[in-house]
Design an enzyme around this catalytic site. Sequence first.
Site, PDB file in Angstrom:
ATOM      1  N   HIS A  54       0.791  -1.344  -0.375  1.00 44.17           N
ATOM      2  CA  HIS A  54      -0.282   0.389  -0.015  1.00 44.17           C
ATOM      3  C   HIS A  54       0.656   0.921   0.480  1.00 44.17           C
ATOM      4  CE1 HIS A  54      -4.406  -2.207   1.691  1.00 44.17           C
ATOM      5  NE2 HIS A  54      -3.409  -2.595   0.858  1.00 44.17           N
ATOM      6  N   GLU A  56       0.870   4.013   1.772  1.00 43.24           N
ATOM      7  CA  GLU A  56       1.368   4.654   3.136  1.00 43.24           C
ATOM      8  C   GLU A  56       2.579   3.640   3.437  1.00 43.24           C
ATOM      9  OE1 GLU A  56      -3.029   5.351   2.935  1.00 43.24           O
ATOM     10  OE2 GLU A  56      -1.681   4.130   2.682  1.00 43.24           O
ATOM     11  N   CYS A  82      -6.147   2.631   5.068  1.00 41.93           N
ATOM     12  CA  CYS A  82      -6.670   1.527   5.452  1.00 41.93           C
ATOM     13  C   CYS A  82      -6.667   0.784   6.836  1.00 41.93           C
ATOM     14  CB  CYS A  82      -5.890   0.091   4.935  1.00 41.93           C
ATOM     15  SG  CYS A  82      -4.698  -0.389   5.279  1.00 41.93           S
ATOM     16  N   CYS A  92      -2.151  -0.326   7.439  1.00 39.79           N
ATOM     17  CA  CYS A  92      -1.851   0.953   7.541  1.00 39.79           C
ATOM     18  C   CYS A  92      -1.786   2.126   8.364  1.00 39.79           C
ATOM     19  CB  CYS A  92      -1.822   1.584   6.176  1.00 39.79           C
ATOM     20  SG  CYS A  92      -1.324   1.250   4.353  1.00 39.79           S
TER      21      CYS A  92
END
Length: 150
Positions: A54, A56, A82, A92
């Site tokens: 992801h 981040e 998330c 995240c």
Amino acid sequence: MTNAEDRAWMERAIDLSRKCPPADGAFSVGAIIVGNDGEELSHGYSRETDAHVHAEESALAKLPVDDHRLAGATIYSTLEPCSERRSRPLTCTQLILRSPIRRVVIAWREPSLLVADCVGVEMLREAGVEVLELPEVADAARAVNAHLLP
């Protein structure tokens, strides 16, 4: 940071999100970590290093966990961090909470498309993290994800 500075960093994060290989079942997200001196510390985007990373997560992984600059930093993410995921042990939101970052700026909240109820913003705020939403750039961030949205 001023609203104009926040918006400029978010527009850069949206540009990063356009680098994401489109994927069924995954949002295209860009993230940038900016120090309190206004300098970019790191950036990342979804699927930058592997099919499951992801934005981040990618940006945070490029910095040492004990990097003193993170204490005054802001992370800009084109989508709410998330709060649920299947591909990694930490979300995240959890990664941000494990860092010294205490300011998060997002373009839009995760819709109930892939996760029934993302609560990243709520979890961050409950932990004392300042979360700022920039609704004026939400349409641009959503447009990068047109492949998923009805």
